[in-house]
Each structure stands twice: as C-alpha cells, then as structure tokens.
Design an enzyme around this catalytic site. Structure first.
Site, PDB file in Angstrom:
ATOM      1  N   LYS A   2     -25.688  -4.041   9.037  1.00 28.37           N
ATOM      2  CA  LYS A   2     -26.953  -4.147   9.754  1.00 28.37           C
ATOM      3  C   LYS A   2     -27.734  -5.366   9.284  1.00 28.37           C
ATOM      4  O   LYS A   2     -28.646  -5.817   9.958  1.00 28.37           O
ATOM      5  CB  LYS A   2     -27.809  -2.873   9.510  1.00 28.37           C
ATOM      6  N   GLU A  22     -24.053 -13.911   8.911  1.00 25.89           N
ATOM      7  CA  GLU A  22     -24.148 -12.978   7.778  1.00 25.89           C
ATOM      8  C   GLU A  22     -25.529 -13.049   7.143  1.00 25.89           C
ATOM      9  O   GLU A  22     -26.171 -14.099   7.152  1.00 25.89           O
ATOM     10  CB  GLU A  22     -23.101 -13.357   6.714  1.00 25.89           C
ATOM     11  N   ASP A  23     -25.967 -11.928   6.566  1.00 29.26           N
ATOM     12  CA  ASP A  23     -27.232 -11.932   5.834  1.00 29.26           C
ATOM     13  C   ASP A  23     -27.081 -12.620   4.478  1.00 29.26           C
ATOM     14  O   ASP A  23     -27.803 -13.545   4.160  1.00 29.26           O
ATOM     15  CB  ASP A  23     -27.793 -10.502   5.670  1.00 29.26           C
ATOM     16  N   ASP A  30     -22.287 -12.613  -1.232  1.00 29.87           N
ATOM     17  CA  ASP A  30     -22.434 -12.335  -2.662  1.00 29.87           C
ATOM     18  C   ASP A  30     -21.097 -12.636  -3.350  1.00 29.87           C
ATOM     19  O   ASP A  30     -20.834 -13.762  -3.741  1.00 29.87           O
ATOM     20  CB  ASP A  30     -22.889 -10.881  -2.813  1.00 29.87           C
ATOM     21  N   VAL A  83     -32.153  -8.630  -3.613  1.00 26.91           N
ATOM     22  CA  VAL A  83     -33.269  -8.945  -2.721  1.00 26.91           C
ATOM     23  C   VAL A  83     -33.305  -8.009  -1.515  1.00 26.91           C
ATOM     24  O   VAL A  83     -32.276  -7.463  -1.105  1.00 26.91           O
ATOM     25  CB  VAL A  83     -33.215 -10.410  -2.233  1.00 26.91           C
ATOM     26  N   ASP A 120     -31.529  -4.657   2.786  1.00 30.21           N
ATOM     27  CA  ASP A 120     -32.041  -3.347   2.397  1.00 30.21           C
ATOM     28  C   ASP A 120     -31.653  -2.961   0.978  1.00 30.21           C
ATOM     29  O   ASP A 120     -30.727  -3.516   0.393  1.00 30.21           O
ATOM     30  CB  ASP A 120     -31.459  -2.271   3.320  1.00 30.21           C
ATOM     31  N   ARG A 150     -35.853  -3.248   5.282  1.00 35.25           N
ATOM     32  CA  ARG A 150     -35.295  -4.248   6.204  1.00 35.25           C
ATOM     33  C   ARG A 150     -36.389  -4.896   7.053  1.00 35.25           C
ATOM     34  O   ARG A 150     -36.234  -6.011   7.530  1.00 35.25           O
ATOM     35  CB  ARG A 150     -34.279  -3.598   7.159  1.00 35.25           C
TER      36      ARG A 150
END
Ligand code: IMP
Ligand code: MG
Length: 183
Positions: free
Chosen positions: A45, A101-102, A105, A153, A159, A165
């Site tokens: 999400k 992509e958010d 990592d 973060v 989230d 969010r």
C-alpha cells in the site's frame, strides 16, 4: 488494530519538500518518456500516496495498475521472502513499465518484483522510488526521490502497523520500546 506505542519524531521530509521533489521527478519522467505512454505500477500500500501525486506531475497519458506484495519476517528487516498478494490486472508485454515504490530498504522486494515483471516481456522496465535507504543498492533505480538514514519512517503512504499513512510529511517513528517495531 491498536495504535503502535511510540511517537512521531522529527520531520525528515516536509510536505513542501516532497511536492518539489515529486514535481522534479515528474518533469524528468515526462522528458524521458516523451512520445510514450508509461504504465505506472504502484506497490501497495505504501506507494499509493506518492504515485497519486507523481502521476499528476507527469505530462503524458499514463496508465496505472497496482500490485500488492507481502514479505514474511519477524522484524523491520525484510526476510527476503516475498509473496504476491495482488497481481496486476493488465498484460505488460510491450509496455513501458515504471515500477513505483515507497521505499527501498534491503532491496529484496524490488529484486523480486523486477525479476517477475521482466519475465512478462515489457518494452522497458524502470523503477521510481520515493525513498532509498542509505547504503541500499541503487543501480536498478532510475528515479530516486530522497536517500534517507537508517531511521524507521512513517507518513506520505508509509506506515507502522497500518498507522500514519495519511500524514503529509515523512517523519521518524520512535518506538516506545525499540524492540517493538512490527514486522
Ligand atoms: P525491502 O524489501 O527490504 O527493500 O523492503 C521494502 C519495504 O519495507 C517497503 O516497501 C516498506 O513497505 C517497508 N519498509 C522499509 N523501511 C520502512 C520504513 O522506514 N517505514 C515504513 N515501511 C518501511
Ligand atoms: Mg511497501
């Protein structure tokens, strides 16, 4: 779900800075994809807020689709095992696919998705990641919003246990007990 114990700490990327960078990324993508109609593929999400803003800064006819993946793991560190929860609705063969992509990592989610999507024979396949963890490999990522330090973060789609969010800035989440961050 209960609110995770902890505090929203300092703002890492404020909403004005986000808007400016998203506008720059949109302009760059508009230039790079001139004459084409990219298919934005958002990874749910986390990427939905970023992708919604990014799409509106691309001055080209774009299409959008989404995938949802889950990575098994017992901590905030990804286990490297990724599973598809929702696949794409459209066929990407011959399409110019831009994966949105958010945050990248460990990069294992991204590697998995790139391998999977490449098998479907898109005309091109690139990545736009809003955030990249400092130290992560970025050679697969054509468009990077910000490189961030090793803090967990939240906000702007990101989230902790499905919370925060909706925040319009990206802030550090400081768990009450540092061992209590959810998977
Ligand atoms: P990777 O497979 O280790 O690159 O994990 C990427 C995914 O982990 C992202 O798409 C996020 O869903 C999640 N993630 C990693 N770091 C953070 C963070 O600081 N806040 C929220 N989610 C994160
Ligand atoms: Mg994610």
């Amino acid at each position: 779900m209960t609110v995770p114990e902890g505090n929203i700490g300092r703002v890492l990327v404020g909403s004005a800075e986000l808007a400016t960078r998203v506008r720059e990324l949109g302009a760059q993508i508009t230039e790079d994809y001139a004459g084409r109609s990219p298919l934005l593929v958002g990874v749910l999400k986390g990427a939905f807020v970023f992708m919604s803003d990014l799409a509106r800064e691309i001055r080209l006819p774009v299409e959008m689709d989404f995938m949802a993946v889950s990575s098994y793991g017992v901590s905030t560190k990804s286990s490297g095992v990724v599973r598809i929860v929702k696949d794409l609705d459209v066929d990407i063969a011959g399409r110019d696919v831009l994966l949105v992509e958010d945050i990248v990592d460990s990069g294992s989610t991204l590697r998995y998705l790139l391998r999977l999507l490449a098998e479907r024979k898109p005309a091109s396949l690139e990545v736009c990641a809003l955030l990249v963890r400092a130290g992560a490999r970025t050679d697969d990522i054509a468009y990077v919003g910000f490189s961030i330090p090793d803090d967990f973060v939240v906000g702007y789609g990101l989230d902790v246990a499905e919370h925060y969010r909706e925040l319009s800035s990206i802030s550090v989440f400081e768990p009450a007990n540092s061992a209590s961050l959810p998977p």
